[in-house]
Design an enzyme around this catalytic site. Structure first.
Site, short mmCIF file in Angstrom:
data_model
loop_
_atom_site.label_atom_id
_atom_site.label_comp_id
_atom_site.label_asym_id
_atom_site.label_seq_id
_atom_site.Cartn_x
_atom_site.Cartn_y
_atom_site.Cartn_z
N GLU A 132 0.91 -1.35 -0.34
CA GLU A 132 0.02 0.13 -0.07
C GLU A 132 0.80 1.28 0.00
OE1 GLU A 132 -3.35 -0.09 2.98
OE2 GLU A 132 -3.86 -1.95 2.22
N GLU A 243 -5.69 -8.72 0.41
CA GLU A 243 -5.84 -8.37 0.94
C GLU A 243 -7.51 -7.80 0.69
OE1 GLU A 243 -5.01 -4.76 4.33
OE2 GLU A 243 -3.09 -5.58 3.76
#
Ligand code: NAG
Ligand code: NAG
Ligand code: NAG
Ligand code: NAG
Length: 434
Positions: A132, A243
């Site tokens: 991320e 995720e």
């Protein structure tokens, strides 16, 4: 690319499927300050395999970092736990702490190869260079105080360094990827990263897309929309689901309600469709030990040995559906990347790692509050900028300087150059590790 060797490797693991199914595991417990030790990993890896309603298929672990919390560059104690429980590993290299941390990550990797040999390397299904980091340097990430990220060029350099570090070792064929929010993948400015990886790791949370109609009724559609768009920019490369999940408790996010019942629906409609059909690391096994975050995504609560919070058994009748959506959300700039930034971080809370070259000056305070405070989400409604998901707790500290990250008021301060004592890396990890 390296996929065929990955398949061969994975297939050689006793009992492992060619496709991985697992959960995400931070380097600290949910308070962000308690390092995960070998026994903590071991109990979780064992619990993942024994979850009622599943067929023991949760045999893989995604890690955000290879560095043991509280150390500079010692290999994670997750490795021995994985060896002892035959848990496969999607390794992670933490890239939002600058070159120095990446160097330490690669030292930890080399040390682990040396120390554990093929017992360790046979378990590795891939290496994610970063998590991320691109989200964190996007407007949404910056506005939401998500911490120090990395630019596409930095990530490409780290990917190259990783390939160099593993060449000539028994991991030389390892499949390298990067994990980011789907919104980062569809941003054309990040295409150099897409070009540099073997696979794209996608994080997507309809719950956080709070400028969309994101009630649980649309959860499945938003999931597939994200997948389709990510796949669409991947040039034929695999998309690994690194995720996704729906919270069992926590605040409302747009139209999304966090509840056990909605988490069960998302499991039935999304998990049951993708487990075994893709590489999947669900978010998550547990995130409530010792404290429950808001929102909380654990499929089990604060007692590791208690039953799952909802029925994990898939209804086989319709579990193979692979719905795709087109049209409705076709503008890549439309959907929110509203996302999360909290969780248990890879490095522990007290900054035993050395500092990062400064991008800002200032003093960070209230860090643990932020790290455990949840998400916050405030739709801005301003064109392409989206819902915001920020860590709870008020930003503190002030960034200065012309560095690309200077506008991240709270976390820029966290990155103060000399910051050993307050735990520069620690806090970045804490805030960003999900
Ligand atoms: C797109 O990516 C670039 C490079 O990472 C970043 O600077 C920019 O803010 C991103 N744009 C959006 C809308 O996320
Ligand atoms: C992001 O989060 C911060 C802190 O929670 C909040 O003050 C801010 O309004 C959010 N940004 C946006 C764009 O919603
Ligand atoms: C199967 O269909 C039922 C009824 O439409 C639905 O409630 C359930 O969520 C579906 N399960 C999956 C795995 O899609
Ligand atoms: C981290 O630092 C805080 C404040 O200095 C202290 O209270 C806490 O016990 C420390 N935690 C660890 C794990 O060392």
């Amino acid at each position: 690319m390296h996929y065929s060797s990955f398949l061969g490797l994975a297939a050689s693991i006793a009992g492992a499927q060619a496709l991985s199914t697992g959960f995400n595991y931070g380097a600290t417990q949910s308070d962000g300050s308690t390092p995960m030790e070998q026994s903590d990993y071991q109990s979780r890896f064992e619990r993942a395999k024994s979850l009622q309603g599943t067929d023991g298929e949760f045999t893989s672990a995604r890690l955000y970092t290879m560095i043991q919390s509280g150390t500079t560059d010692s290999p994670s104690s997750a490795f021995q736990a994985a060896i002892d429980t035959k848990t496969s590993l999607l390794l992670g290299i933490w890239c939002s702490g600058g070159q120095e941390v990446v160097t330490n990550e690669l030292s930890a990797l080399s040390a682990a190869i040396e120390q554990y040999g093929s017992e360790f390397t046979d378990l590795v299904v891939g290496i994610s260079v970063g998590s991320e980091d691109l989200y964190r340097v996007s407007p949404t990430g910056i506005e939401n105080d998500s911490g120090y990220g990395a630019t596409p060029n930095e990530l490409v350099s780290y990917i190259k360094q990783t390939r160099q570090a593993i060449s000539g070792t028994s991991l030389s064929g390892a499949s390298l990827g990067h994990v980011d929010t789907w919104t980062a993948w569809v941003n054309g400015s990040n295409s150099a990263v897409t070009d540099a990886v073997d696979w794209l790791g996608m994080d997507t949370y309809p719950y956080f897309e709070n400028t969309e109609a994101n009630s649980i009724d649309n959860g499945k559609e938003l999931y597939w929309d994200a997948y389709d768009k990510t796949k669409g920019v991947g040039g034929g490369k695999e998309v690994w689901i690194t995720e996704t999940g729906w919270p069992v408790s926590g605040k409302v996010s747009g139209q999304a309600v966090a509840s056990v019942s909605n988490a069960e629906t998302y499991w039935q409609e999304v998990a049951c469709a993708i487990l075994g059909n893709y590489n999947v690391w669900w978010y998550t096994l547990e995130d409530s030990i010792p404290t429950t975050p808001n929102p909380s995504f654990g499929v089990i609560g604060s007692d590791l040995n208690s039953a799952p919070l909802y029925d994990l058994k898939c209804d086989k009748k319709n579990s193979t559906s692979t719905a795709t959506s087109t049209g409705k959300h076709s503008s890549p700039t439309k959907s929110a990347g509203g996302h999360h930034t909290m969780g248990s971080g890879p490095y522990g809370s007290n900054g035993t790692m050395s500092g990062v070259a400064g991008h800002a000056t200032g003093t960070a305070t209230g860090l643990l509050t932020k790290a455990t405070g949840g998400y916050g989400s405030n739709p801005t409604g301003a064109g392409a900028s989206h819902a915001a998901a920020g860590p709870g707790g008020a930003p503190s500290g002030t960034a200065s300087g012309g560095a690309p990250f200077a506008s991240q008021t709270a976390n820029a301060a966290v990155r103060a150059g000399s910051a050993m004592g307050a735990g520069v890396i620690a806090v970045v990890g804490l805030m960003a590790a999900l």
